[in-house]
Design an enzyme around this catalytic site. Structure first.
Site, PDB file in Angstrom:
ATOM      1  N   LYS A  52      38.136  24.917  44.210  1.00 17.96           N
ATOM      2  CA  LYS A  52      39.436  25.197  44.833  1.00 17.96           C
ATOM      3  C   LYS A  52      39.870  24.012  45.695  1.00 17.96           C
ATOM      4  O   LYS A  52      41.038  23.602  45.658  1.00 17.96           O
ATOM      5  CB  LYS A  52      39.356  26.490  45.661  1.00 17.96           C
ATOM      6  CG  LYS A  52      39.260  27.723  44.767  1.00 17.96           C
ATOM      7  CD  LYS A  52      38.945  29.014  45.509  1.00 17.96           C
ATOM      8  CE  LYS A  52      38.684  30.124  44.483  1.00 17.96           C
ATOM      9  NZ  LYS A  52      38.354  31.425  45.088  1.00 17.96           N
ATOM     10  N   GLN A  96      36.521  33.638  50.617  1.00 17.94           N
ATOM     11  CA  GLN A  96      35.778  33.747  49.353  1.00 17.94           C
ATOM     12  C   GLN A  96      34.923  35.017  49.371  1.00 17.94           C
ATOM     13  O   GLN A  96      34.208  35.272  50.330  1.00 17.94           O
ATOM     14  CB  GLN A  96      34.914  32.489  49.157  1.00 17.94           C
ATOM     15  CG  GLN A  96      34.218  32.410  47.813  1.00 17.94           C
ATOM     16  CD  GLN A  96      35.178  32.291  46.625  1.00 17.94           C
ATOM     17  OE1 GLN A  96      36.292  31.784  46.751  1.00 17.94           O
ATOM     18  NE2 GLN A  96      34.761  32.770  45.480  1.00 17.94           N
ATOM     19  N   ASP A 119      45.458  35.179  47.560  1.00 19.40           N
ATOM     20  CA  ASP A 119      44.604  35.845  46.568  1.00 19.40           C
ATOM     21  C   ASP A 119      45.293  37.073  45.974  1.00 19.40           C
ATOM     22  O   ASP A 119      44.881  37.583  44.929  1.00 19.40           O
ATOM     23  CB  ASP A 119      43.299  36.321  47.226  1.00 19.40           C
ATOM     24  CG  ASP A 119      42.130  35.386  46.973  1.00 19.40           C
ATOM     25  OD1 ASP A 119      42.074  34.806  45.879  1.00 19.40           O
ATOM     26  OD2 ASP A 119      41.267  35.280  47.859  1.00 19.40           O
TER      27      ASP A 119
HETATM   28  N1  GUN Z   1      35.250  35.731  44.371  1.00 25.24           N
HETATM   29  C1  GUN Z   1      35.314  35.737  43.010  1.00 25.24           C
HETATM   30  N2  GUN Z   1      36.596  35.536  42.612  1.00 25.24           N
HETATM   31  C2  GUN Z   1      37.335  35.399  43.735  1.00 25.24           C
HETATM   32  C3  GUN Z   1      38.714  35.166  43.967  1.00 25.24           C
HETATM   33  O1  GUN Z   1      39.543  35.054  43.053  1.00 25.24           O
HETATM   34  N3  GUN Z   1      39.088  35.083  45.270  1.00 25.24           N
HETATM   35  C4  GUN Z   1      38.205  35.212  46.288  1.00 25.24           C
HETATM   36  N4  GUN Z   1      38.679  35.136  47.544  1.00 25.24           N
HETATM   37  N5  GUN Z   1      36.926  35.438  46.105  1.00 25.24           N
HETATM   38  C5  GUN Z   1      36.497  35.520  44.825  1.00 25.24           C
END
Ligand code: GUN
Length: 282
Positions: A52, A96, A119
């Protein structure tokens, strides 16, 4: 043989479009910043968070990293989110998942200002999607819609079957397919005669979480098959929820793993960060 839906190429296309938008905002004096919070050191999370940050760098979005120790309390995390909510220089906040067990995930998701919820996990964002109002959309299902559209696959009037009902993928996926005028069925672990249902699908989205479970016996000839799963097999090779080798022989189009849905999730996160500017000013 099925046509390959190339998520790597399509995600690059989207990121390049976003790069131009970000540059245009910069020229107006708007710098987009995304706060990325990781609690603990789950190795998979570290990889995702790293990807990211890399995508932010590519596009010209500033990423502000918070690498917090495993012992961080819920109160401490909520305090950081509160500060970030109030900070006008921050356009998006991403915590996350998963967070350590002593932290209540729902409390964290609900603490994020819906205007910074890149998200798309906040109940307000999910509610807006379900009633067709503007708001952030969960990145993986939003990415799948882009994969379909940019591959020239129309959704309107199609039988769409989603296997999986998670809050992050299955449910928002169903709502998005419905918004595109698909006829949508959601299957899950209690669905009876699963194959009978999946064989109706013109567009089949597999988000089951079981390696290679969906083989050709679940798929109608000519169907479009989207594989959301990502697993490592015994030989340490990546595979999806779909048994690619058997399904590609009868599908009309299919996403590979890796290089299908995965890269789209990050592209759509970047898209949401750019949309955050419009959502703030709406
Ligand atoms: N953990 C696995 N996929 C995601 C996601 O798309 N966003 C976040 N914040 N955590 C994750």
């Amino acid at each position: 043989m099925a046509e390959l839906i190339d998520g790597k190429r399509i995600s690059k296309e989207i990121k390049d479009e976003l790069k131009e938008k970000v540059a245009a905002y910069k020229a107006q004096g708007i710098e987009i910043a995304l706060a990325v919070i990781q609690v603990g050191q789950d190795p998979a999370s570290t990889v995702y968070v790293g990807n990211k940050k890399k995508a932010c760098e590519y596009i010209g979005i500033k990423s502000v990293a918070y690498e917090l120790p495993e012992e961080t309390t819920e109160e401490e995390l909520l305090e950081i989110i509160d500060q970030l909510n109030k900070d006008d220089s921050i356009y998006g906040i991403l915590v996350q998942l998963p967070v350590p067990k002593h932290i209540n995930e729902d409390h964290i998701i609900q603490a994020i200002d819906p205007k910074k919820d890149v998200d798309g996990f906040h109940p307000q964002s999910v509610g807006a999607l379900s009633i067709g109002q503007p708001g952030f959309v969960s990145c993986t299902p939003a990415g799948i819609i882009q994969l379909l559209k940019r591959s020239g696959i129309s959704i309107e009037g199609k039988e769409c079957v989603v296997i999986g009902r998670s809050n992050i993928v299955g449910k928002p996926m169903s709502l998005l397919l419905l918004r595109e005028n698909g006829t949508v069925t959601i299957c899950h672990s209690r669905t009876k005669n699963l194959k009978e249902v999946t064989k109706r699908a013109d567009i089949l989205v597999a988000a089951v979480g079981k390696p290679k479970m969906i083989d050709a016996s679940y798929v109608k000839e000519g169907a479009v098959v989207i594989d959301v799963g990502i697993h490592r097999n015994a030989e340490n090779k990546l595979c999806g929820d779909v048994d690619f080798d058997s399904v590609e022989k009868i599908a009309s189009a299919i996403t590979p793993v890796p290089g299908g849905v995965g890269p789209m999730t990050i592209a759509m996160l970047m898209n949401n960060c750019v949309e955050a500017v419009e959502i703030r000013n709406a």
